[in-house]
Design a protein around this motif. Structure first.
Motif, PDB file in Angstrom:
ATOM      1  N   VAL A   1       0.813  -1.161  -0.099  1.00  0.00           N
ATOM      2  CA  VAL A   1      -0.101   0.106   0.022  1.00  0.00           C
ATOM      3  C   VAL A   1       1.074   1.182  -0.007  1.00  0.00           C
ATOM      4  O   VAL A   1       2.022   1.140   0.019  1.00  0.00           O
ATOM      5  CB  VAL A   1      -0.868   0.217   1.243  1.00  0.00           C
ATOM      6  CG1 VAL A   1      -1.878  -0.947   1.160  1.00  0.00           C
ATOM      7  CG2 VAL A   1      -0.042  -0.034   2.411  1.00  0.00           C
TER       8      VAL A   1
ATOM      9  N   ASN B   1      -0.434   4.791   4.300  1.00  0.00           N
ATOM     10  CA  ASN B   1      -1.748   4.161   4.494  1.00  0.00           C
ATOM     11  C   ASN B   1      -1.564   3.385   6.025  1.00  0.00           C
ATOM     12  O   ASN B   1      -0.970   2.377   5.984  1.00  0.00           O
ATOM     13  CB  ASN B   1      -2.014   3.217   3.279  1.00  0.00           C
ATOM     14  CG  ASN B   1      -3.399   2.591   3.476  1.00  0.00           C
ATOM     15  OD1 ASN B   1      -3.882   2.198   4.651  1.00  0.00           O
ATOM     16  ND2 ASN B   1      -4.060   2.387   2.250  1.00  0.00           N
TER      17      ASN B   1
ATOM     18  N   GLU C   1      -4.668   2.028   7.276  1.00  0.00           N
ATOM     19  CA  GLU C   1      -5.870   1.523   7.311  1.00  0.00           C
ATOM     20  C   GLU C   1      -5.855  -0.007   6.812  1.00  0.00           C
ATOM     21  O   GLU C   1      -6.506  -0.636   7.351  1.00  0.00           O
ATOM     22  CB  GLU C   1      -6.854   2.234   6.489  1.00  0.00           C
ATOM     23  CG  GLU C   1      -8.181   2.025   6.487  1.00  0.00           C
ATOM     24  CD  GLU C   1      -9.109   2.491   5.130  1.00  0.00           C
ATOM     25  OE1 GLU C   1     -10.085   2.153   4.919  1.00  0.00           O
ATOM     26  OE2 GLU C   1      -8.584   3.514   4.641  1.00  0.00           O
ATOM     27  N   ILE C   2      -4.870  -0.249   5.904  1.00  0.00           N
ATOM     28  CA  ILE C   2      -4.813  -1.555   5.445  1.00  0.00           C
ATOM     29  C   ILE C   2      -3.574  -2.125   5.993  1.00  0.00           C
ATOM     30  O   ILE C   2      -2.441  -1.674   5.522  1.00  0.00           O
ATOM     31  CB  ILE C   2      -4.731  -1.466   3.565  1.00  0.00           C
ATOM     32  CG1 ILE C   2      -6.229  -1.011   3.193  1.00  0.00           C
ATOM     33  CG2 ILE C   2      -4.489  -2.965   2.953  1.00  0.00           C
ATOM     34  CD1 ILE C   2      -5.905  -0.777   1.717  1.00  0.00           C
TER      35      ILE C   2
ATOM     36  N   ASP D   1      -8.000  -6.632   5.154  1.00  0.00           N
ATOM     37  CA  ASP D   1      -8.761  -5.320   4.999  1.00  0.00           C
ATOM     38  C   ASP D   1      -9.017  -4.745   3.658  1.00  0.00           C
ATOM     39  O   ASP D   1      -9.137  -3.803   3.312  1.00  0.00           O
ATOM     40  CB  ASP D   1      -7.604  -4.518   5.842  1.00  0.00           C
ATOM     41  CG  ASP D   1      -7.157  -4.602   7.191  1.00  0.00           C
ATOM     42  OD1 ASP D   1      -8.061  -5.186   7.748  1.00  0.00           O
ATOM     43  OD2 ASP D   1      -6.015  -4.476   7.579  1.00  0.00           O
ATOM     44  N   LEU D   2      -8.957  -5.816   2.746  1.00  0.00           N
ATOM     45  CA  LEU D   2      -9.321  -5.557   1.089  1.00  0.00           C
ATOM     46  C   LEU D   2     -10.642  -5.628   0.753  1.00  0.00           C
ATOM     47  O   LEU D   2     -10.868  -5.154  -0.339  1.00  0.00           O
ATOM     48  CB  LEU D   2      -8.078  -6.250   0.261  1.00  0.00           C
ATOM     49  CG  LEU D   2      -6.523  -6.298   0.516  1.00  0.00           C
ATOM     50  CD1 LEU D   2      -5.883  -6.989  -0.391  1.00  0.00           C
ATOM     51  CD2 LEU D   2      -6.376  -4.572   0.384  1.00  0.00           C
TER      52      LEU D   2
ATOM     53  N   LYS E   1     -11.876  -3.179  -1.653  1.00  0.00           N
ATOM     54  CA  LYS E   1     -10.914  -2.105  -2.108  1.00  0.00           C
ATOM     55  C   LYS E   1     -10.700  -2.338  -3.607  1.00  0.00           C
ATOM     56  O   LYS E   1     -10.839  -3.357  -3.979  1.00  0.00           O
ATOM     57  CB  LYS E   1      -9.603  -2.168  -1.164  1.00  0.00           C
ATOM     58  CG  LYS E   1      -9.976  -1.981   0.224  1.00  0.00           C
ATOM     59  CD  LYS E   1      -9.994  -0.472   0.449  1.00  0.00           C
ATOM     60  CE  LYS E   1     -10.386  -0.370   1.897  1.00  0.00           C
ATOM     61  NZ  LYS E   1     -10.850   0.892   2.415  1.00  0.00           N
TER      62      LYS E   1
ATOM     63  N   VAL F   1      -7.621  -3.162  -5.852  1.00  0.00           N
ATOM     64  CA  VAL F   1      -6.421  -3.787  -5.735  1.00  0.00           C
ATOM     65  C   VAL F   1      -5.848  -3.999  -7.232  1.00  0.00           C
ATOM     66  O   VAL F   1      -6.366  -4.882  -7.783  1.00  0.00           O
ATOM     67  CB  VAL F   1      -6.381  -5.201  -5.007  1.00  0.00           C
ATOM     68  CG1 VAL F   1      -5.081  -5.852  -4.662  1.00  0.00           C
ATOM     69  CG2 VAL F   1      -7.416  -5.168  -3.706  1.00  0.00           C
TER      70      VAL F   1
ATOM     71  N   GLY G   1     -11.835  -7.810  -2.947  1.00  0.00           N
ATOM     72  CA  GLY G   1     -11.640  -6.344  -3.540  1.00  0.00           C
ATOM     73  C   GLY G   1     -11.847  -6.507  -4.990  1.00  0.00           C
ATOM     74  O   GLY G   1     -12.063  -7.768  -5.425  1.00  0.00           O
TER      75      GLY G   1
ATOM     76  N   ASP H   1      -6.038   1.323  -3.996  1.00  0.00           N
ATOM     77  CA  ASP H   1      -5.905   1.318  -2.440  1.00  0.00           C
ATOM     78  C   ASP H   1      -4.908   0.199  -2.211  1.00  0.00           C
ATOM     79  O   ASP H   1      -3.909   0.511  -1.278  1.00  0.00           O
ATOM     80  CB  ASP H   1      -7.062   0.601  -2.014  1.00  0.00           C
ATOM     81  CG  ASP H   1      -8.457   1.337  -1.995  1.00  0.00           C
ATOM     82  OD1 ASP H   1      -8.541   2.467  -1.881  1.00  0.00           O
ATOM     83  OD2 ASP H   1      -9.441   0.825  -2.749  1.00  0.00           O
TER      84      ASP H   1
END
Ligand code: ARG
Length: 230
Positions: free
Chosen positions: A103, A107, A109-110, A115-116, A119, A121, A139, A160
């Protein structure tokens, strides 16, 4: 060896990429095709006694071109998969890789593949990661013909995350990536790279034997150290 009847050495076309650091890429200063795969394939040809000529193309073209018998040999950090084995014969494995999430360096958050969900990718078209994203992350895969575009999209905030092969992500992050990309979480898969040949190719066994010799006589270890520094 592969010497022809008339004493001339055989010459084969090796399909490869030119944008997959540090396996095959263009040297910034000389414009020459360089990398671990290039050195390894050159050493194999030398050991086995045949000539090679590299032809650079997009990765999915290599998989298709070997499958259809258009090229004699393919080397491109290609993962040995059951699906590809239907159309391709592989050498013994020559490199242990795997996939990883990366990431933007800012970042927080991921933090892992979990956490994907939902999102975007990014990855490379036709790679094992494209399948992985679709099947395992929740994702949306966004596949680019060149992986550099995937990395740039993450750096510029248009995607992301990226999922791709660990050695390529790490090399890019520490060179061109300029500190703007970081890997998160553990290795997602274990993958082995193999040299690709059309189904039934007699060259596979010849190259495989040479590769065994290079692993035994220290040449492989020297090349590994040159490119991966371990
Ligand atoms: N190992 C992955 C695969 O086989 C990615 C390889 C990408 N190689 C390249 N030269 N672009 O699908």
């Amino acid at each position: 060896g592969a010497a022809a009847e008339d004493g001339e050495r055989e010459s084969y076309v090796v399909a490869t990429d030119n944008a997959y650091v540090p396996f095959e890429f263009l040297d910034e200063e000389t414009g020459e095709l360089v990398g671990f795969d290039i050195d390894l394939m050159t050493a194999i040809a030398e050991e086995a006694g045949f000539d090679i000529e590299f032809e650079a193309m997009e990765f999915d073209g290599i998989v298709a071109g070997i499958g259809s018998g258009r090229f004699d040999i393919g080397i491109a950090g290609m993962t040995i998969t059951e699906e590809r084995k239907e159309n391709i014969d592989f050498s013994q494995p020559y490199y242990d890789a795997g996939l990883i999430v990366a990431v933007h360096a800012d970042n927080d958050e991921i933090n892992s593949v979990d956490d994907l969900d939902g999102k975007v990718v990014a990855t490379r078209t036709g790679s094992t990661s494209e399948t992985y994203i679709r099947e395992n992350t929740g994702g949306t895969p966004e596949a680019f013909p060149q992986i550099t575009e995937a990395y740039q999209n993450v750096i510029q905030g248009r995607a992301d995350a990226v999922i791709y092969d660990i050695p390529n992500v790490q090399y890019y992050a520490s060179t061109e990536g300029g500190g703007q990309l970081k890997t998160v979480g553990e290795a997602l898969t274990g993958e082995e790279y193999g040299i690709a040949f059309p189904k039934g190719s007699e060259l596979r066994d010849i190259a495989d034997e040479a590769l065994t010799t290079l692993k035994e006589n220290g040449t492989y270890a020297d090349l590994y150290e040159k490119w991966f520094g371990e």
